[in-house]
Design an enzyme around this catalytic site. Structure first.
Site, PDB file in Angstrom:
ATOM      1  CB  SER B  95      -0.801   0.147   1.019  1.00 34.05           C
ATOM      2  OG  SER B  95      -0.241   0.386   2.431  1.00 34.05           O
ATOM      3  CG  HIS B  99      -0.077  12.709   2.155  1.00 36.61           C
ATOM      4  ND1 HIS B  99      -1.443  13.040   2.083  1.00 36.61           N
ATOM      5  CD2 HIS B  99       0.211  11.648   2.819  1.00 36.61           C
ATOM      6  CE1 HIS B  99      -1.951  12.110   2.611  1.00 36.61           C
ATOM      7  NE2 HIS B  99      -1.154  11.300   3.134  1.00 36.61           N
ATOM      8  CG  HIS B 109      -4.537   4.979  -1.324  1.00 39.10           C
ATOM      9  ND1 HIS B 109      -5.846   4.334  -1.877  1.00 39.10           N
ATOM     10  CD2 HIS B 109      -4.118   4.054  -0.681  1.00 39.10           C
ATOM     11  CE1 HIS B 109      -5.865   3.226  -1.304  1.00 39.10           C
ATOM     12  NE2 HIS B 109      -4.925   2.860  -0.404  1.00 39.10           N
ATOM     13  CG  ASN B 111      -4.422  -1.975  -0.738  1.00 38.45           C
ATOM     14  OD1 ASN B 111      -5.216  -2.851  -0.988  1.00 38.45           O
ATOM     15  ND2 ASN B 111      -3.496  -2.060   0.150  1.00 38.45           N
ATOM     16  NE  ARG B 113      -8.054  -5.399  -0.165  1.00 35.58           N
ATOM     17  CZ  ARG B 113      -8.629  -4.166  -0.744  1.00 35.58           C
ATOM     18  NH1 ARG B 113      -7.397  -3.466  -0.589  1.00 35.58           N
ATOM     19  NH2 ARG B 113      -9.470  -4.103  -0.823  1.00 35.58           N
ATOM     20  CG  HIS B 143     -10.768   8.307 -14.055  1.00 32.62           C
ATOM     21  ND1 HIS B 143     -11.466   7.406 -13.302  1.00 32.62           N
ATOM     22  CD2 HIS B 143     -10.644   9.162 -13.231  1.00 32.62           C
ATOM     23  CE1 HIS B 143     -11.690   7.640 -12.421  1.00 32.62           C
ATOM     24  NE2 HIS B 143     -11.381   8.831 -11.908  1.00 32.62           N
ATOM     25  CG  HIS B 173     -18.792  12.137   8.022  1.00 33.01           C
ATOM     26  ND1 HIS B 173     -18.009  11.182   7.895  1.00 33.01           N
ATOM     27  CD2 HIS B 173     -18.029  12.864   8.460  1.00 33.01           C
ATOM     28  CE1 HIS B 173     -16.820  11.569   7.668  1.00 33.01           C
ATOM     29  NE2 HIS B 173     -16.677  12.674   8.078  1.00 33.01           N
TER      30      HIS B 173
END
Lengths: 299, 299
Positions: B95, B99, B109, B111, B113, B143, B173
C-alpha cells in the site's frame, strides 16, 4: 417541566457560563455563536443546537462548546452495533473541547448528556485532561476536584468513574490512554432526579477543575520541538475520536450535524512515522504514564 | 511456488521499483527503510513487513510505501463485523500513499492485496487520486490509464471498478467522495492466476498514471490560502481512513503494526469549524465534483 426539557435548559445555561469563563481566561478570544437546525438525510427527525467556537485566541488555539438536542430512530446497523433493538431515541447534551496553543497547557474535554432510548432514560458524561507535558500537581488538582464533586453524592462514584474514564479513553492500537483521565460515567439513572443533581454538580465543577491549571501553565516558555510534540499527540486525539469515541460515531452514523460533531478535532495536527520520545525525556515520561494509568489521589 | 508466495514477492518488487521512481520524481528525498516483525497482543501470529517512508522531500511532504504479510485468526468481534465465521486468515499486500507539499499536486493512493480466509482466496485493491485543486486533464489522464489497464483484461472491469471506487471512498457524513476516484476492486479471484496477471498490470501502470500529473503541476505557483485549503482537505482524508477504510480498521482491530497501518495519514492537517469555500471559487469547483462523482472518460 419534563426532565428532558430541564436537562436541555441546564446544558444551555452551562454552555453560556463556561464560554464566559473561558473567554475571561483567554483574555482576547471571543466565542462565535452558530445556531443550527439540522435535517438529517436518514431516518432521524430534525434536530437543533448551538455551537460556540473560539478560534485563534491568545490562550486557546481552538475551543468549542456545543449544545444539541436530537431525536430520531436508530438505523438497523447502529442498533445492531449498540446491541439493542431498532427503536427511537432522544438525546440532549453539552460537549466541550479546548485546545490551547501552548503545549504546556493541557487540552480538556467535558461532555454531559441525557438520553432516552425506548423505555430507558439515563445520564452520561465526564471530563478528562490531555496534557502534552506532564505536571503531577495539575493531574492531582484535576482529579481532586472531580473526587470532591463525586464524594458529595456517593463515595463509590469517584473510584468507579475514574476507572471508567481510564478504560473508555483507551487507544488499544497504541496501548495508551488518550490523557491522564478524570471521570467518565454512563447509563446512570436509577433515580433520574438525584442523577440530574449530580450531573449539575459535575458541570459546576468544571471551571474550578481546569482554569487554575491553565493559569499556572500559561507563563511556561516553550520551544518549537515542544509544539511539534503537541501536534503529534493531537494526532492520537484524532485517532481516539474517530476510531473509538461512541458519541462521535453515534453522531456520524445517525447523520447528525457533522461540523458540530467534529468540532472536537484539534486545529492543527501532525502525523510523523514512528515518532518515539528519547529515553529519559519529558515526552517519554508522559507516554509512560499514558501506558499505565495511575492513581493520582493516594487512597 | 504457491500463489501467496509469488504475490508477496511481486508486492516487494513493486515496492522497490515504485520507491525508485518516486525518488527520481522527488529529486532529493530518499526513502528510509524499516523492516519490522510484529508480535500482536491478540490471537494473531507474528507478521512482518517493510515500511519505506520519504519525509520532507522537495516534491513529497510525506510518501509511504508498505509491504506486509500477516496471518492469524479473526477476533469474534471482527468476524461478526465482516459477516463471516471466526476463522484464520492470511493477507499480503502493498500500500502506498504520497502527500505532495504543493496543494496543486494531488495526493495519490494505491493498494494491492492478496487474502486467504478459510477456503477462499482473492485479490483486491485499486488506485485513486485526491486533488486539492481540480485540473480536468489530470483526472482524465488518471482514469484513462486505469481504463487501458482494465480493458486489456476485461471490458467490464473499468466501469465496474470505477463505480466501486466512487462508492468505496465515500464520506457519508460529508456527502463527499475522498477524491476524484480511480479504480477499486475486491473479492476478485474466480481464476487466481488470471487475476494475479491483472493485479500485476495494475501495479505496473501506477507510475504512468501518476508521475506525468505530478510533473506538470510541480511548477504551478501556490499561495498560503491554497496550502491552507490543502490542510483542511487532508482532514477529510484522515476522516475517511479512520472512520471508513476497511483496511485500516481491519489492521487496527487485528492488532497489526500501528505505525505501518497509519503511515497513510497526512503529515500536517487542519480542522477549521464550518470551513466552506466561497461560491465560484476553485475550491468550490472541487467540492462540487466530490459531491457528484463524474465520468471522466466519455462513453
Amino acid at each position: 417541566m419534563e426532565l428532558r426539557e430541564r436537562a436541555r435548559h441546564y446544558f444551555e445555561e452551562l454552555q453560556r457560563s463556561i464560554c464566559g469563563e473561558l473567554e475571561a481566561l483567554d483574555g482576547a478570544g471571543r466565542f462565535a455563536e452558530d445556531s443550527w437546525q439540522h435535517e438529517p438525510d436518514g431516518t432521524s427527525e430534525p434536530g437543533g443546537g448551538v455551537s460556540r467556537v473560539l478560534s485563534n485566541g491568545t490562550l486557546f488555539e481552538k475551543a468549542g462548546v456545543n449544545v444539541a438536542a436530537v431525536r430520531g430512530r436508530l438505523t438497523e446497523r447502529l442498533a445492531r452495533r449498540l446491541g439493542v433493538a431498532e427503536q427511537t431515541f432522544f438525546a440532549t447534551g453539552v460537549s466541550l473541547v479546548a485546545h490551547p496553543l501552548s503545549p504546556m497547557i493541557p487540552t480538556v474535554h467535558m461532555n454531559l448528556r441525557y438520553i432516552e432510548l425506548a423505555e430507558r432514560a439515563w445520564f452520561g458524561g465526564g471530563a478528562d485532561l490531555t496534557p502534552h507535558y506532564l505536571y503531577d500537581d495539575d493531574a492531582v488538582h484535576f482529579h481532586t476536584t472531580w473526587k470532591r464533586a463525586c464524594d458529595a453524592h456517593d463515595p463509590s462514584f469517584y473510584p468507579r468513574f475514574k476507572q471508567g474514564c481510564d478504560e473508555y479513553f483507551w487507544l488499544a492500537h497504541r496501548g495508551e490512554a488518550r490523557g491522564i483521565g478524570g471521570i467518565f460515567f454512563d447509563y446512570l439513572g436509577e433515580d433520574p432526579e438525584r442523577t440530574f443533581g449530580f450531573v449539575r454538580d459535575v458541570g459546576q465543577a468544571f471551571i474550578g477543575a481546569y482554569v487554575p491549571i491553565a493559569e499556572r501553565r500559561r507563563t511556561e516558555a516553550w520551544w518549537d520541538h515542544e509544539r511539534d510534540w503537541q501536534l503529534v499527540r493531537r494526532g492520537r486525539y484524532v485517532e481516539f475520536n474517530l476510531v473509538y469515541d461512541r458519541g462521535t460515531l453515534f453522531g456520524l452514523e445517525t447523520r447528525g450535524r457533522t461540523e458540530s460533531i467534529l468540532m472536537s478535532l484539534p486545529p492543527l495536527v501532525r502525523w510523523r512515522y514512528d515518532c518515539k520520545p528519547a529515553p529519559g525525556s519529558r515526552e517519554a515520561a508522559l507516554v509512560a504514564v499514558l501506558q499505565r494509568p495511575k492513581e493520582w489521589i493516594p487512597g
